[in-house]
Design a protein around this motif. Sequence first.
Motif, mmCIF file in Angstrom:
data_model
loop_
_atom_site.group_PDB
_atom_site.id
_atom_site.type_symbol
_atom_site.label_atom_id
_atom_site.label_comp_id
_atom_site.label_asym_id
_atom_site.label_seq_id
_atom_site.Cartn_x
_atom_site.Cartn_y
_atom_site.Cartn_z
ATOM 1 N N GLY A 121 0.811 -1.212 0.000
ATOM 2 C CA GLY A 121 0.000 0.000 0.000
ATOM 3 C C GLY A 121 0.843 1.259 0.000
ATOM 4 O O GLY A 121 0.558 2.216 -0.729
ATOM 5 N N VAL A 122 1.906 1.271 0.799
ATOM 6 C CA VAL A 122 2.799 2.436 0.827
ATOM 7 C C VAL A 122 3.482 2.597 -0.523
ATOM 8 O O VAL A 122 3.612 3.716 -1.042
ATOM 9 C CB VAL A 122 3.822 2.297 1.975
ATOM 10 N N GLY A 123 3.915 1.491 -1.109
ATOM 11 C CA GLY A 123 4.538 1.560 -2.429
ATOM 12 C C GLY A 123 3.591 2.109 -3.483
ATOM 13 O O GLY A 123 3.982 2.927 -4.323
ATOM 14 N N TYR A 124 2.337 1.689 -3.429
ATOM 15 C CA TYR A 124 1.359 2.179 -4.400
ATOM 16 C C TYR A 124 1.085 3.668 -4.209
ATOM 17 O O TYR A 124 0.965 4.419 -5.180
ATOM 18 C CB TYR A 124 0.062 1.376 -4.288
ATOM 19 N N VAL A 125 1.014 4.115 -2.953
ATOM 20 C CA VAL A 125 0.786 5.535 -2.686
ATOM 21 C C VAL A 125 1.957 6.365 -3.199
ATOM 22 O O VAL A 125 1.766 7.422 -3.822
ATOM 23 C CB VAL A 125 0.549 5.768 -1.178
ATOM 24 N N VAL A 126 3.191 5.902 -2.962
ATOM 25 C CA VAL A 126 4.363 6.631 -3.461
ATOM 26 C C VAL A 126 4.354 6.661 -4.984
ATOM 27 O O VAL A 126 4.633 7.707 -5.599
ATOM 28 C CB VAL A 126 5.660 5.989 -2.912
ATOM 29 N N VAL A 157 4.253 10.108 -7.201
ATOM 30 C CA VAL A 157 5.266 10.425 -8.210
ATOM 31 C C VAL A 157 4.599 10.621 -9.563
ATOM 32 O O VAL A 157 4.953 11.536 -10.317
ATOM 33 C CB VAL A 157 6.338 9.311 -8.265
ATOM 34 N N LYS A 158 3.627 9.806 -9.880
ATOM 35 C CA LYS A 158 2.911 9.942 -11.152
ATOM 36 C C LYS A 158 2.156 11.268 -11.220
ATOM 37 O O LYS A 158 2.109 11.909 -12.271
ATOM 38 C CB LYS A 158 1.942 8.767 -11.314
ATOM 39 N N ALA A 159 1.600 11.706 -10.088
ATOM 40 C CA ALA A 159 0.876 12.977 -10.065
ATOM 41 C C ALA A 159 1.840 14.165 -10.079
ATOM 42 O O ALA A 159 1.509 15.227 -10.615
ATOM 43 C CB ALA A 159 -0.010 13.049 -8.831
ATOM 44 N N ALA A 160 3.025 13.995 -9.514
ATOM 45 C CA ALA A 160 3.978 15.100 -9.453
ATOM 46 C C ALA A 160 4.626 15.364 -10.819
ATOM 47 O O ALA A 160 5.010 16.490 -11.115
ATOM 48 C CB ALA A 160 5.061 14.803 -8.416
ATOM 49 N N PHE A 161 4.779 14.342 -11.639
ATOM 50 C CA PHE A 161 5.398 14.487 -12.950
ATOM 51 C C PHE A 161 4.392 14.034 -14.014
ATOM 52 O O PHE A 161 4.472 12.918 -14.525
ATOM 53 C CB PHE A 161 6.670 13.635 -13.047
ATOM 54 N N PRO A 162 3.452 14.917 -14.381
ATOM 55 C CA PRO A 162 2.447 14.509 -15.365
ATOM 56 C C PRO A 162 3.093 14.291 -16.743
ATOM 57 O O PRO A 162 4.090 14.907 -17.081
ATOM 58 C CB PRO A 162 1.468 15.679 -15.381
ATOM 59 N N GLN A 163 2.485 13.396 -17.511
ATOM 60 C CA GLN A 163 2.998 13.106 -18.841
ATOM 61 C C GLN A 163 2.650 14.234 -19.793
ATOM 62 O O GLN A 163 1.569 14.809 -19.728
ATOM 63 C CB GLN A 163 2.415 11.796 -19.357
#
Length: 82
Positions: free
Chosen positions: A65-70, A74-80
């Motif tokens: 769960g912690v890995g998925y949240v991280v 990260v995916k939200a911080a660096f949008p494609q």
Amino acid sequence: MFRHILAFQHVSRRTVASTARRQVDNKVPQNQKRFQEDNGVPVYLKGGTSDALLYRTTMALTVMGVGYVVYELVKAAFPQKK
């Protein structure tokens, strides 16, 4: 039909209100002795194999769960870029 319902009510009431109970051994003193002895095992693992399995499953789900949240952060911080 009504006679069957009354018979069922009588049987169910009799089994619920029965005074004859099964004798159950009091295992509290044995469990207290086992959980309070100082043998170096944490109290959450003194229950045996089932406690160890439950603990490891909980820890694995927590780490996942912690890995998925991280990952999502990260995916939200660096949008494609489109």
